[in-house]
Motif scaffolding. Sequence first.
Motif, mmCIF file in Angstrom:
data_model
loop_
_atom_site.group_PDB
_atom_site.id
_atom_site.type_symbol
_atom_site.label_atom_id
_atom_site.label_comp_id
_atom_site.label_asym_id
_atom_site.label_seq_id
_atom_site.Cartn_x
_atom_site.Cartn_y
_atom_site.Cartn_z
ATOM 1 N N ASP A 45 31.009 -32.716 -52.395
ATOM 2 C CA ASP A 45 32.430 -32.539 -52.673
ATOM 3 C C ASP A 45 32.679 -31.642 -53.868
ATOM 4 O O ASP A 45 33.498 -30.730 -53.814
ATOM 5 N N GLU A 68 34.673 -27.767 -54.669
ATOM 6 C CA GLU A 68 35.699 -27.631 -55.710
ATOM 7 C C GLU A 68 35.304 -26.558 -56.712
ATOM 8 O O GLU A 68 36.084 -25.685 -57.069
ATOM 9 N N LEU A 78 35.488 -23.037 -55.141
ATOM 10 C CA LEU A 78 36.852 -22.530 -54.999
ATOM 11 C C LEU A 78 37.421 -22.071 -56.331
ATOM 12 O O LEU A 78 37.986 -20.978 -56.433
ATOM 13 N N THR A 79 37.268 -22.900 -57.353
ATOM 14 C CA THR A 79 37.836 -22.514 -58.648
ATOM 15 C C THR A 79 37.084 -21.318 -59.209
ATOM 16 O O THR A 79 37.684 -20.428 -59.798
ATOM 17 N N LEU A 129 44.175 -19.895 -53.191
ATOM 18 C CA LEU A 129 43.289 -19.752 -54.353
ATOM 19 C C LEU A 129 42.512 -18.444 -54.320
ATOM 20 O O LEU A 129 42.091 -17.945 -55.342
ATOM 21 N N TYR A 167 39.301 -42.894 -53.071
ATOM 22 C CA TYR A 167 38.285 -41.866 -52.837
ATOM 23 C C TYR A 167 36.925 -42.498 -52.565
ATOM 24 O O TYR A 167 36.185 -42.057 -51.700
ATOM 25 N N TYR A 203 44.841 -33.607 -53.589
ATOM 26 C CA TYR A 203 43.453 -33.150 -53.692
ATOM 27 C C TYR A 203 42.999 -32.499 -52.384
ATOM 28 O O TYR A 203 42.435 -31.413 -52.353
ATOM 29 N N PHE A 245 42.007 -28.622 -52.203
ATOM 30 C CA PHE A 245 40.590 -28.258 -52.204
ATOM 31 C C PHE A 245 39.928 -28.275 -50.829
ATOM 32 O O PHE A 245 38.882 -27.678 -50.648
#
Lengths: 454, 308
Positions: free
Chosen positions: A105, A109, A112-113, B59, B247, B267, B271
């Motif tokens: 996970d 993240e 992407l950032t 993004l 989660y 979230y 993402f």
Amino acid sequence: MANTSSLKWRRSLAALAAALSIVVAACGTSTTSPSTAPAPASDAPASVAPGGSPAASAGYTGPPASIEYAIWGDPAEIDSQTKLVNSFMALNPTITVKVSVADWDSYWEKLLTGLSGGAAPDVFAMDGPLYPDYQARDVLLDLQPFIERDGYDLGQLADQGVGVFKTEGGQFGLPRDLNVVALYYNKKMFDAAGVPYPDDTWDWAKLIEVGKKLTLDTDSDGKPDQWGLYTETSDMENYWLSLVWQNGGDFFAADGKTTALTTDQAAGGIQFLQDLIYKHKILAEPSVFVETGDAFEQGLAAMEINGSWLVPTDLAAGIDLGIAPIPSGPAGRFTTVNPTGAVVYKGTKSPDAAWEFVKYLTSPAAQEQLMQLKASLPVSKEVLAGPYAAAFDGAKVFADSLAYAKPKPSFKGYDEYTGILQGELDENVFVTPNKTAKEAIESVAAQLNTLMGS
Amino acid sequence: MSRSVAPGRPLLRPRPSGRLGRDSWWAWVFLAPTLLGLAVLSAGPILASFAISLTDWDLLSPPEFVGLGNFGSLLSDPRFLVALRNTAFYTVTSVPLGLILGLGLALALDQRIRGIAIIRTAYFLPVVTSTTAIALVWLWIYSPQGGVLNNALGVFGISPQKWVSDPVFAMPAIVLMSVWQGLGTTVIIFLAGLQGIPQEFYDAASVDGAGRWARFRSVTLPLLTPTIFFTGILAFIDAFQVFDQVYVMARPGEPTKSTITLVYFIYEAGFDHFKMGLAAAASWILFLIVAVMTILYFRSQRRWVHYQ
């Protein structure tokens, strides 16, 4: 994120406040895009072997470079990848490769950032189904010019793997390894019941027949203490996609975007999985093992149908493991293959060094190293046919299964699409049998087709 | 900052003239780190997220201005509405339950008995334990395969349940775990509140013939309202932002219709689905809900909160 099941439970808490992350991304500085064209041919190694199979050391002659290689994985995989990187650096002393690791996970993240802020790793691992989401957003470097410059022969790699990273106009990554679904069996349990081991003659009927023989209630409390079969229902890759194909169905219609799961054949394949649980009762309800994990690995199930990633964990658990081809269905034998690839960030400062590294990952030397994990299949045809097939008991079954393996679908918006689809199947077909497979698919078909714009 | 001095009170020492006195200059120096932190880490992001909420942004590609389009699509998005409903359910169950149990426990722990410090510490331990660790233990408690809860209920002849994978029980199961986890904080604050009530009030009530219940109703509860008010607001804001519990606990693999919450939706949209604009818009809806509810809550204060 609807991820490959092997990774499903490998999540650790990454409770980033979403708003904060958004801003971290927004505040990132974007770097000026460096030239991403391959270095002129004069800089290219002259020693590329004819036949397009360059030796791993064929060599980088550019300026000293430092690249970052990002991967997800468990400690064993990380260890194996680090060894690969060290061998690469020994061959290419002017290139330094830094490995960065995350669990599934947080890997996406961070990626992407990083991409958003222009600070992404130069080379990163890519899950087959998620590739189009990145390729379509123009963050991956087209490797085709490098392939042509070096005369690199894509034919040396398994076709299903190459195809997944090919998009009209280019080859935006190379496969690194493959995961294939097969049938695993516990030899001790088969011996104890006096049942012959599974082989390539097995079909759905045989699976049910033997599954029933091996589902045992030893303490007569009305609940099985040993299950005939175990699998995971929470991702199409584990089993149900193969069943769809085995029943003559497909995931998408010919246009590549309308769902074909509403057909009797496709829905029938998914229905078979529901029947294994609630009709034939050889497979435990998904909720039974949802907390405790894989029943086969714990010695509580005689067979499992799942991906090749299970081999090292089953062996480590001391299972007397046998591997057989996935049983065939009414329309024949099909299984699912899902490649993990290596892709290059379009904004990399060292495209030549990055390409050199990606090329190395697919080289026979690197592939032989990778296969020692037993967790996935090599993509190099030479290694698949040679050392891999003899590497362990059952490896040949995996290698041969590529002949009837189809790649898992891969398309833009994969996660949202499969989230809706799998959410409905989990809730109303597998975890609780509120609906038949066909009813469930029909209830979300319109929503799915809208997402794909069809 | 008021420079006026109450009449009759002499200045202790003369203030230097000028727009920024020596004291206030130093005050600003000491405040600067906090103010800068707030501006850069809170105000900036809040404004930025509002700007993002007006765009369609994945993004990776340049953002595209869509006005209030994201807010419109959220209000017709069934998954968002389900997340909103689940979050509301989580809040209206976990907050009162946490307050009532916290108060009860605080009353029980407000005793001078041997080893009380150890007992209090025990109740506080879950607060400082990571949610992941707690959730894994609770998953084992809830497990349909030899889980503690099913075994315990089996003694009373209650048939085993699926708990976290059952749409009916999933959210209550998560609420129960969260309440247990957060109990320590509530208990500590209530204990402080209880110990701040002067003994004289109880003595006076006893003299008037008040029994245990009457003393609780007429002395303890009214004087504890500031503490209840404070704990309530903390618990409420916390509940609306529930994420980690869901989660980690949600089965299979990720939250279903019965367990997805607002922050998880944010979230996931940002993402997993490459929809940062939508995620930012959802954050703003969450922010507005929390802000409005907080204001209403503060307004209600004069009707039921008694300060000594």
